[in-house]
Structure formats: C-alpha cells, structure tokens
Motif scaffolding. Structure first.
Motif, PDB file in Angstrom:
ATOM      1  N   LEU A 265      25.171 -17.742  -9.742  1.00  0.00           N
ATOM      2  CA  LEU A 265      24.637 -19.073 -10.046  1.00  0.00           C
ATOM      3  C   LEU A 265      25.095 -20.124  -9.042  1.00  0.00           C
ATOM      4  CD1 LEU A 265      25.359 -18.995 -13.897  1.00  0.00           C
ATOM      5  CD2 LEU A 265      23.302 -18.195 -12.700  1.00  0.00           C
ATOM      6  N   SER A 266      24.382 -21.258  -9.045  1.00  0.00           N
ATOM      7  CA  SER A 266      24.799 -22.377  -8.188  1.00  0.00           C
ATOM      8  C   SER A 266      24.319 -23.690  -8.802  1.00  0.00           C
ATOM      9  CB  SER A 266      24.227 -22.212  -6.775  1.00  0.00           C
ATOM     10  OG  SER A 266      22.824 -22.203  -6.857  1.00  0.00           O
ATOM     11  N   GLY A 267      24.816 -24.776  -8.230  1.00  0.00           N
ATOM     12  CA  GLY A 267      24.365 -26.109  -8.645  1.00  0.00           C
ATOM     13  C   GLY A 267      24.602 -26.388 -10.118  1.00  0.00           C
ATOM     14  N   SER A 268      23.663 -27.084 -10.709  1.00  0.00           N
ATOM     15  CA  SER A 268      23.805 -27.491 -12.109  1.00  0.00           C
ATOM     16  C   SER A 268      23.862 -26.279 -13.041  1.00  0.00           C
ATOM     17  CB  SER A 268      22.627 -28.403 -12.481  1.00  0.00           C
ATOM     18  OG  SER A 268      22.667 -28.673 -13.855  1.00  0.00           O
ATOM     19  N   THR A 269      23.116 -25.231 -12.683  1.00  0.00           N
ATOM     20  CA  THR A 269      23.114 -24.013 -13.513  1.00  0.00           C
ATOM     21  C   THR A 269      24.521 -23.440 -13.592  1.00  0.00           C
ATOM     22  OG1 THR A 269      20.968 -23.621 -12.497  1.00  0.00           O
ATOM     23  CG2 THR A 269      21.835 -21.868 -13.893  1.00  0.00           C
ATOM     24  N   LEU A 270      25.192 -23.419 -12.448  1.00  0.00           N
ATOM     25  CA  LEU A 270      26.567 -22.921 -12.418  1.00  0.00           C
ATOM     26  C   LEU A 270      27.479 -23.819 -13.260  1.00  0.00           C
ATOM     27  CD1 LEU A 270      28.962 -21.211 -11.358  1.00  0.00           C
ATOM     28  CD2 LEU A 270      28.972 -22.666  -9.318  1.00  0.00           C
ATOM     29  N   ARG A 271      27.346 -25.119 -13.077  1.00  0.00           N
ATOM     30  CA  ARG A 271      28.220 -26.049 -13.809  1.00  0.00           C
ATOM     31  C   ARG A 271      28.030 -25.914 -15.315  1.00  0.00           C
ATOM     32  NH1 ARG A 271      26.692 -29.252  -9.321  1.00  0.00           N
ATOM     33  NH2 ARG A 271      25.106 -30.434 -10.463  1.00  0.00           N
ATOM     34  N   ARG A 272      26.781 -25.784 -15.747  1.00  0.00           N
ATOM     35  CA  ARG A 272      26.522 -25.666 -17.192  1.00  0.00           C
ATOM     36  C   ARG A 272      26.980 -24.327 -17.739  1.00  0.00           C
ATOM     37  NH1 ARG A 272      21.404 -29.419 -18.653  1.00  0.00           N
ATOM     38  NH2 ARG A 272      22.198 -31.214 -17.530  1.00  0.00           N
ATOM     39  N   ALA A 273      26.846 -23.274 -16.926  1.00  0.00           N
ATOM     40  CA  ALA A 273      27.329 -21.955 -17.372  1.00  0.00           C
ATOM     41  C   ALA A 273      28.862 -21.992 -17.496  1.00  0.00           C
ATOM     42  CB  ALA A 273      26.892 -20.873 -16.386  1.00  0.00           C
ATOM     43  N   ALA A 274      29.512 -22.742 -16.612  1.00  0.00           N
ATOM     44  CA  ALA A 274      30.971 -22.868 -16.683  1.00  0.00           C
ATOM     45  C   ALA A 274      31.376 -23.595 -17.965  1.00  0.00           C
ATOM     46  CB  ALA A 274      31.501 -23.590 -15.443  1.00  0.00           C
ATOM     47  N   ILE A 275      30.596 -24.603 -18.345  1.00  0.00           N
ATOM     48  CA  ILE A 275      30.882 -25.338 -19.590  1.00  0.00           C
ATOM     49  C   ILE A 275      30.714 -24.404 -20.797  1.00  0.00           C
ATOM     50  CG2 ILE A 275      30.102 -27.203 -21.111  1.00  0.00           C
ATOM     51  CD1 ILE A 275      29.260 -28.732 -18.511  1.00  0.00           C
ATOM     52  N   THR A 276      29.637 -23.618 -20.794  1.00  0.00           N
ATOM     53  CA  THR A 276      29.400 -22.662 -21.887  1.00  0.00           C
ATOM     54  C   THR A 276      30.559 -21.673 -21.978  1.00  0.00           C
ATOM     55  OG1 THR A 276      27.045 -22.855 -21.473  1.00  0.00           O
ATOM     56  CG2 THR A 276      27.743 -20.972 -22.790  1.00  0.00           C
ATOM     57  N   LEU A 277      31.026 -21.218 -20.815  1.00  0.00           N
ATOM     58  CA  LEU A 277      32.145 -20.266 -20.793  1.00  0.00           C
ATOM     59  C   LEU A 277      33.426 -20.908 -21.342  1.00  0.00           C
ATOM     60  CD1 LEU A 277      33.360 -17.549 -20.083  1.00  0.00           C
ATOM     61  CD2 LEU A 277      33.450 -18.248 -17.684  1.00  0.00           C
ATOM     62  N   LEU A 278      33.665 -22.153 -20.963  1.00  0.00           N
ATOM     63  CA  LEU A 278      34.862 -22.841 -21.475  1.00  0.00           C
ATOM     64  C   LEU A 278      34.791 -22.986 -23.000  1.00  0.00           C
ATOM     65  CD1 LEU A 278      35.407 -25.500 -18.669  1.00  0.00           C
ATOM     66  CD2 LEU A 278      37.018 -23.700 -19.311  1.00  0.00           C
ATOM     67  N   ASP A 279      33.589 -23.210 -23.531  1.00  0.00           N
ATOM     68  CA  ASP A 279      33.414 -23.270 -24.996  1.00  0.00           C
ATOM     69  C   ASP A 279      33.778 -21.935 -25.634  1.00  0.00           C
ATOM     70  OD1 ASP A 279      32.608 -25.866 -24.956  1.00  0.00           O
ATOM     71  OD2 ASP A 279      30.459 -25.437 -25.090  1.00  0.00           O
ATOM     72  N   LEU A 280      33.299 -20.863 -25.026  1.00  0.00           N
ATOM     73  CA  LEU A 280      33.583 -19.512 -25.518  1.00  0.00           C
ATOM     74  C   LEU A 280      35.097 -19.259 -25.487  1.00  0.00           C
ATOM     75  CD1 LEU A 280      31.902 -16.867 -26.193  1.00  0.00           C
ATOM     76  CD2 LEU A 280      32.240 -16.223 -23.809  1.00  0.00           C
ATOM     77  N   GLU A 281      35.726 -19.748 -24.433  1.00  0.00           N
ATOM     78  CA  GLU A 281      37.168 -19.541 -24.269  1.00  0.00           C
ATOM     79  C   GLU A 281      37.976 -20.365 -25.269  1.00  0.00           C
ATOM     80  OE1 GLU A 281      38.355 -19.577 -20.170  1.00  0.00           O
ATOM     81  OE2 GLU A 281      36.944 -17.971 -19.677  1.00  0.00           O
ATOM     82  N   ALA A 282      37.387 -21.466 -25.747  1.00  0.00           N
ATOM     83  CA  ALA A 282      38.094 -22.274 -26.760  1.00  0.00           C
ATOM     84  C   ALA A 282      38.286 -21.433 -28.019  1.00  0.00           C
ATOM     85  CB  ALA A 282      37.313 -23.544 -27.056  1.00  0.00           C
ATOM     86  N   THR A 283      37.269 -20.664 -28.383  1.00  0.00           N
ATOM     87  CA  THR A 283      37.375 -19.768 -29.547  1.00  0.00           C
ATOM     88  C   THR A 283      38.465 -18.728 -29.311  1.00  0.00           C
ATOM     89  OG1 THR A 283      34.993 -20.012 -29.819  1.00  0.00           O
ATOM     90  CG2 THR A 283      36.033 -18.208 -31.028  1.00  0.00           C
ATOM     91  N   TYR A 284      38.475 -18.158 -28.119  1.00  0.00           N
ATOM     92  CA  TYR A 284      39.478 -17.153 -27.754  1.00  0.00           C
ATOM     93  C   TYR A 284      40.891 -17.746 -27.820  1.00  0.00           C
ATOM     94  CZ  TYR A 284      41.783 -13.743 -24.599  1.00  0.00           C
ATOM     95  OH  TYR A 284      42.617 -12.810 -24.038  1.00  0.00           O
TER      96      TYR A 284
END
Ligand SMILES: [Fe+2]
Ligand SMILES: [Fe+2]
Length: 189
Positions: free
Chosen positions: A103-122
């Motif tokens: 990924l790159s650009g905004s898609t990458l940034r938003r995927a990183a945010i989604t991943l950080l959300d997932l990691e909050a549960t972890y």
C-alpha cells in the motif's frame, strides 16, 4: 542480585511482561511513522519474546500449577485459552502488517490506523492476561511448598529469557535510532 536457586520464586519470570509490551510499543512507533519494514521486524521480535515466555509458562509454571489444588476462579484452561487467543490475534496482526507493504499514500495511512485499532484489542488482552497471572497463577504456585522441583528450574528459565531479550537488543537500539531520525525529518528538524 539473585539468591540461591531455591529462593527464586516463579514470579521472577514476570519481568518478561514489561519487555514484551515494550517491543510491541516500538513496533507501533514504527507503524505510526509508516516504517513498514521496521514495523514487520519489530512485531516478529515481539512474537519471538512472547513465544519464549509462553513456553516457560506452559512447560514449567502451568505444569506446576496442575499440581496445586484447583481454585475455581483460576483454572489452568483460563491461561492456556488466553495464550491461544493472544497468538491468534498476533497472527492476524502479522498478516495485516505484511499487507501494508503493498500500500501507499492515504490507503497505507488508513490501513495503519485500522491495524492500530486491532492492536488496541490485543493490548487489552495482554493487560487482562497480566492481571490474571499476577493475581491467580503466580501467587498460587509461589505459595505452594510442594513445587520445589519446578521452582528449581526458574533460574535457568530466567537466564534463557534474559539471553533471548539480549539477542533482540541490537535490533531495538537500531530501531530507536532510526525512528528518532525519521520523526526528526518529519518535524523538519
Ligand atoms: Fe506471563
Ligand atoms: Fe502467560
């Protein structure tokens, strides 16, 4: 610092928790700065440390715990189940981190945010697991006098854990340096 083998309780192994959490935070710093390759490496290091600690718990601490009269609130299966759940989440996070490469650009940034959300549960699962081990498992095995044969293995496990952490220190030091300069560049310093 350490006394003779017999003086070292099972709880000495709990020192691993802070370092395991810290490796995960360093991975999240890399995510925040969109350093995908470093985020992948650091999550793998977190996983290696977690694997060593879980093996010590499952082979020795939980094996000893099976000899303690059962306490309803703290069954063995609670701990093994939490370990499985943590590993399941970690595998999902690893897959999502690897997918960031494409990924790159905004898609990458938003995927990183989604991943950080997932990691909050972890991270919540880790926090919950740490509490269950500190309140139930470790005090119960530490207070059981008949488990000396298992307790005698703790110094060797602790040495193995510290060697495993030491083996990651170069990576962690390099990562901190790389993240600091990346952040400084972003801030125009
Ligand atoms: Fe633990
Ligand atoms: Fe554990």
């Amino acid at each position: 610092m350490n006394g003779p083998a017999s003086d070292l309780g099972f709880s000495a192994l709990l020192e691993a928790h802070a370092a395991i959490d810290d490796a995960l935070l360093l991975h999240e710093e890399a995510l925040l700065l969109l350093d995908v390759e470093l985020a992948i490496e650091l999550l793998a290091a977190h996983g290696r440390l977690l694997a060593v600690h879980m093996r010590h718990e499952e082979d020795v601490v939980l094996d000893a715990f099976r000899r303690v009269p059962p306490v309803k609130k703290w069954p063995v299966v609670l701990y093994t189940g939490q370990h499985e759940k943590l590993l399941w989440h970690l595998a999902r996070m690893t897959q999502s981190t690897l997918q960031l490469r494409a990924l790159s650009g905004s898609t990458l940034r938003r995927a990183a945010i989604t991943l950080l959300d997932l990691e909050a549960t972890y991270k919540h699962l880790h926090e919950h697991h740490d509490g269950a081990e500190r309140e139930g498992l470790f005090p119960l095995v530490d207070h059981e006098a008949t488990l000396q044969a298992w307790r005698d293995r703790v110094p060797a496990l602790l040495a193995e854990w510290r060697a495993a952490l030491q083996a990651e220190e170069l990576l962690f030091a390099a990562a901190r340096g790389r993240l600091d300069s990346r952040a400084a560049r972003l801030n125009g310093a």
